[in-house]
Write a protein that holds these residues in place. Sequence first.
Motif, PDB file in Angstrom:
ATOM      1  N   SER A   1      -4.461 -11.544  -1.149  1.00 55.01           N
ATOM      2  CA  SER A   1      -5.565 -10.608  -0.898  1.00 55.01           C
ATOM      3  C   SER A   1      -5.046  -9.192  -0.621  1.00 55.01           C
ATOM      4  N   GLY A   2      -3.733  -9.058  -0.451  1.00 53.20           N
ATOM      5  CA  GLY A   2      -3.166  -7.742  -0.150  1.00 53.20           C
ATOM      6  C   GLY A   2      -2.943  -7.523   1.332  1.00 53.20           C
ATOM      7  N   GLU A   3      -3.188  -8.547   2.135  1.00 53.38           N
ATOM      8  CA  GLU A   3      -2.967  -8.442   3.578  1.00 53.38           C
ATOM      9  C   GLU A   3      -1.454  -8.387   3.846  1.00 53.38           C
ATOM     10  N   ILE A   4      -1.056  -7.380   4.628  1.00 56.01           N
ATOM     11  CA  ILE A   4       0.374  -7.160   4.873  1.00 56.01           C
ATOM     12  C   ILE A   4       0.698  -7.464   6.327  1.00 56.01           C
TER      13      ILE A   4
ATOM     14  N   GLN B   1       2.515  -1.425   1.016  1.00 55.53           N
ATOM     15  CA  GLN B   1       1.127  -1.065   0.730  1.00 55.53           C
ATOM     16  C   GLN B   1       1.028  -0.228  -0.547  1.00 55.53           C
TER      17      GLN B   1
ATOM     18  N   VAL C   1       0.862  -4.266  11.516  1.00 56.80           N
ATOM     19  CA  VAL C   1      -0.248  -3.448  11.033  1.00 56.80           C
ATOM     20  C   VAL C   1      -0.710  -3.995   9.691  1.00 56.80           C
ATOM     21  N   SER C   2      -1.921  -4.298   9.614  1.00 54.70           N
ATOM     22  CA  SER C   2      -2.432  -4.844   8.366  1.00 54.70           C
ATOM     23  C   SER C   2      -2.864  -3.719   7.446  1.00 54.70           C
ATOM     24  N   ASN C   3      -3.296  -4.102   6.275  1.00 56.03           N
ATOM     25  CA  ASN C   3      -3.797  -3.081   5.367  1.00 56.03           C
ATOM     26  C   ASN C   3      -5.075  -2.453   5.919  1.00 56.03           C
ATOM     27  N   HIS C   4      -5.766  -3.186   6.788  1.00 52.48           N
ATOM     28  CA  HIS C   4      -6.963  -2.592   7.416  1.00 52.48           C
ATOM     29  C   HIS C   4      -6.541  -1.440   8.333  1.00 52.48           C
TER      30      HIS C   4
ATOM     31  N   ALA D   1      -3.920   0.363   7.939  1.00 54.70           N
ATOM     32  CA  ALA D   1      -3.535   1.480   7.080  1.00 54.70           C
ATOM     33  C   ALA D   1      -4.771   2.264   6.675  1.00 54.70           C
TER      34      ALA D   1
END
Lengths: 264, 181
Positions: free
Chosen positions: A172-175, A229, B1-4, B6
């Motif tokens: 899902s792109g969650e990092i 990202q 840190v998640s993409n949220h 960011a």
Amino acid sequence: VSEHLSPVELEEAAAGLPMVAGAHLEGCAQCKARVDELVALSDGLRVQVQFKARLASVLQQAAEKPIARMDPETGELTISQKKAQEEAGRSAAVPLWKYLMPALALAASVLAFIFWPPPQAGDDLRLKGAATLRVVGVDGRDIEKAKPGQTVELAVGAAGHPQGLVVAVDASGEIDVLWPRGATLSSKVPAGAGAHLEPAFEVTPGSMKLFAFFASGPFDANVAQARVQAAVDKAKAEGKSPLQAEVQAGETGSVASVLLKVEP
Amino acid sequence: VSNHAAGRFELNMAQGVSPAELEALYAQLAPAVFRRARRLLGRDADAWDAVQEVFVQVLRAGPKFRSEARPMTWVWRITTNICLNQLRSRRLREAQLEGFEEGTNTMGATDARQLLKKWMAELDERELAVATLLYLDGLTQDETADVLGLSRKTIGREVEVLREKLTKLGALPKAAAEAAP
């Protein structure tokens, strides 16, 4: 409780900030002398090369293109501070933030390797080689596919770099920072071509791609995450899955990646 | 840190501190940040790294930073966290803990160095920050609460637990041990 100003209040006064204990300062020769001393020290810092260089590098993070690069040995800027100031002035005159946002992750990724610190004194001598990242089972064998609940370990070769950090991205792109778990900074990597990173972790549902970043000094996890990202954004823009994201090595660091397929 | 996270970062940047504003803040606050970092980290180069990181955080914080009633306390907290993280990452190597060239309000350089080593081995992140602010910096409980963004009630409770823990570890500074809790 001290009858004099605290360190924070003294610095507030030296910086010319409004302060809670302003009345005390007017009547206390000791605190007044300390503030005067701090003001003089601040003036001395403001003319140092590093003072300007660090400002330039922060401004650089808000800009589309690199403004200045600092030689870690000499502290000299390869592009002038004047240009940085011109850039800052231009940015102040026109609200450019919205135009800069798409470049933010890219700029952060460039900075990641430009400003990673030089090697620390006392670090062990390490042999260089290609950076590697493997997922291995408890029996030490490489794993490409795993099942949820399975215990696995990470094995890395840091290419001579003492500091490392592993970031994971799911479909899902969650990092997330996988090692050191939840860290905000990189950590020392065990020496060796296939050094195991502890602790082992339990596989959760969903495939993931792992990226190991290595550098000669400690670095911020946010920087590594920003690079992932940016790679994920690029992959998505090309119609690919985040699991197909690719991160390239920087000038002074190394990156390795591995895809861990997780199947029920 | 998640993409949220960011995403929040980008939002803050969009509404946040302009480069010119950042430059002014830097000129005003960076010397204090450097001194604070230098004292904890012990080396100029590391302190400058911390300065840079603090102002990146200012950029990220954007409007939140601008609305701070006391920007110095905000900066003090961020600087403390960044420096303590740096120290943790160095695995307590002695060379990096020799920065206490000056004594603190309550103890000498050697004592401060030894205590910090012990604290870093035994305390969690919050406890370490509180101990550093209270016992190395010599801040009051109220000011420590301001710096960490905690209520007076919370800091009082945490200091009580911290004192007890440090006492058991034999790592409570002498001056603090002699003072009333």
